[in-house]
Design a protein around this motif. Structure first.
Motif, PDB file in Angstrom:
ATOM      1  N   ALA A 269      -2.818   8.238  -3.733  1.00  0.00           N
ATOM      2  CA  ALA A 269      -4.054   8.088  -2.709  1.00  0.00           C
ATOM      3  C   ALA A 269      -2.913   9.918  -2.799  1.00  0.00           C
ATOM      4  O   ALA A 269      -1.721  10.298  -2.199  1.00  0.00           O
ATOM      5  CB  ALA A 269      -3.766   7.862  -1.308  1.00  0.00           C
ATOM      6  N   THR A 270      -3.898  11.343  -3.732  1.00  0.00           N
ATOM      7  CA  THR A 270      -2.867  11.744  -3.052  1.00  0.00           C
ATOM      8  C   THR A 270      -2.696  12.997  -2.194  1.00  0.00           C
ATOM      9  O   THR A 270      -3.912  13.171  -1.869  1.00  0.00           O
ATOM     10  CB  THR A 270      -3.612  12.768  -4.894  1.00  0.00           C
ATOM     11  N   THR A 271      -2.127  14.121  -2.350  1.00  0.00           N
ATOM     12  CA  THR A 271      -1.559  15.095  -1.451  1.00  0.00           C
ATOM     13  C   THR A 271      -3.604  16.610  -1.128  1.00  0.00           C
ATOM     14  O   THR A 271      -3.667  16.257  -0.221  1.00  0.00           O
ATOM     15  CB  THR A 271      -1.022  16.119  -1.791  1.00  0.00           C
ATOM     16  N   ALA A 272      -4.238  16.173  -2.229  1.00  0.00           N
ATOM     17  CA  ALA A 272      -5.503  17.276  -2.221  1.00  0.00           C
ATOM     18  C   ALA A 272      -6.410  16.440  -0.933  1.00  0.00           C
ATOM     19  O   ALA A 272      -6.853  16.691  -0.788  1.00  0.00           O
ATOM     20  CB  ALA A 272      -6.122  16.849  -3.651  1.00  0.00           C
ATOM     21  N   LEU A 273      -6.536  14.582  -1.565  1.00  0.00           N
ATOM     22  CA  LEU A 273      -7.477  14.299  -0.596  1.00  0.00           C
ATOM     23  C   LEU A 273      -7.199  13.984   0.699  1.00  0.00           C
ATOM     24  O   LEU A 273      -7.797  14.009   1.598  1.00  0.00           O
ATOM     25  CB  LEU A 273      -6.890  12.425  -1.265  1.00  0.00           C
ATOM     26  N   GLY A 274      -5.432  13.899   1.375  1.00  0.00           N
ATOM     27  CA  GLY A 274      -5.054  13.968   2.428  1.00  0.00           C
ATOM     28  C   GLY A 274      -6.080  15.597   2.905  1.00  0.00           C
ATOM     29  O   GLY A 274      -5.370  15.783   4.312  1.00  0.00           O
TER      30      GLY A 274
END
Ligand code: 5AD
Ligand code: FES
Length: 345
Positions: A269-274
């Motif tokens: 669950a990536t940083t870009a998603l966050g």
């Protein structure tokens, strides 16, 4: 038979079927079914465990000029830095104390880090932390170079293919960069016994459902142990500054699809998603992801690893991110596992 049943049964679809599946991305009942099946599979192989990777962004020098990326060579506004070996080892020491058992060394394609220098760093980490996995993410290198780094002890390698469609690859990269080279690197890494991670950006400029279908076909062909996908986010110093970001919903939909295609895959669950959604990483876990990758880089350099705008966690110490993520992971019913977290075979 319906297309989702077919994906669940066969773990694979044809190009035409993937395109039909993608047309359901905004259909809530389709999304729900995919999510349920993805979570069922993830639980079967990994129970409620979420693996953490300590990310060490050790250089933002890069010889490439990927059009979407904030640290591309052509960005004269990027403030460049590289960590010394000592600083990298300090990050590992800090991370080890916080429970990390995988260190990911990520950087631009920086000629300073010759095979000898990188191999030396990998050897030192493996000597100091023999119970930890070392993951490299330093772009395209020769077969010999990958072989030397593997010999030095590197266990895994992340190299997103970014897009598996020739035409779309050309829209995102300068002509010197070739999709065929990228794919060859991934096959070399696999041959050398690395656990390999590929992946792509969701909603990068010009991306169509046909392009995403190519990504899914390529992932199935490669059979990587890890897949990193995250939404595209514009960076102000790139030609894509004014483009729309990728969709969080489509990213979540694709996380579920990829979990079903490759049930044992390690899926962050990536940083870009966050970054695009304050609950993005939690939603990613609920869609089928089982990895989080908090940052261990020194806080004074964090902001400089500026791939896209508004990146989260650039002001927090590693310990803060570790605690914050543990809370987030637990809030959605999972728990952080303090282990290497190798892919199930
Ligand atoms: N938006 C989202 N992800 C990006 N990356 C690079 N630039 C961006 C951007 N503007 C991703 C690429 C790369 C990874 C390290 O970060 O997919 O492989
Ligand atoms: Fe970094 Fe929450 S993960 S502050």
């Amino acid at each position: 038979m319906d297309i989702i049943d077919k994906l669940i049964r066969d773990h694979h679809l044809s190009r035409e079927e993937y395109i039909r599946l993608l047309a359901l991305a905004e259909d809530p009942s389709a999304t729900e079914r995919l999510k349920e099946e993805a979570c069922r599979l993830r639980r079967r192989y990994y129970k409620d465990k979420v693996y953490t990777r300590g990310l060490i962004e050790f250089t933002n020098y890069c010889k490439n000029d990927c059009y979407y990326c904030g640290i591309r060579r052509g960005n004269a506004n990027a403030r460049r830095y590289r960590l010394t070996k000592g600083a990298i080892l300090d990050c590992c020491k800090n991370g080890y104390g916080l429970g990390f058992r995988t260190f990911v060394l990520q950087g631009g394609e920086d000629a300073y880090f010759t095979d000898a220098r990188l191999a030396d760093i990998v050897r030192s980490i493996k000597a100091g932390y023999p119970d930890c996995a070392v993951t490299l993410s330093v772009g395209e290198r020769s077969y010999e170079s990958y072989a030397r780094l593997r010999e030095a002890g590197a266990d895994r390698y992340l190299l997103r293919h970014e897009t598996a469609s020739e035409g779309h690859y050309g829209r995102l990269h300068p002509p010197q960069m070739r999709l065929a080279d990228r794919k060859a690197c991934l096959y070399h890494l696999k041959e050398l016994g690395y656990q390999v991670g590929a992946g792509f950006m969701v909603g990068s400029p010009g991306q169509t459902d046909q392009d995403i279908a190519e990504d899914l076909l390529f992932l199935k062909e490669l059979g990587p142990q890890m897949v990193g996908i995250g939404p595209f986010i514009p960076h102000h110093d790139t030609r894509f500054a004014k483009e729309a970001p990728g969709s969080v919903e489509l990213t979540l939909f694709l996380l579920s699809v990829i979990r079903i295609m490759l049930p044992k895959v390690l899926l962050p669950a990536t940083t870009a998603l966050g970054t695009l959604d304050p609950k993005g990483r939690e939603k990613g876990l609920e869609a089928g992801a089982n990895v989080v990758m908090p940052n261990l880089s020194p806080v004074e350099d964090r902001k400089k690893y500026d791939l896209y705008d508004h990146k989260i966690c650039t002001g927090e110490e590693a310990a803060e991110c570790r605690a914050c993520l543990a809370r987030r992971v637990e809030a959605v019913g999972y728990r952080i596992a303090e282990e290497r977290g190798d892919a199930r075979t």
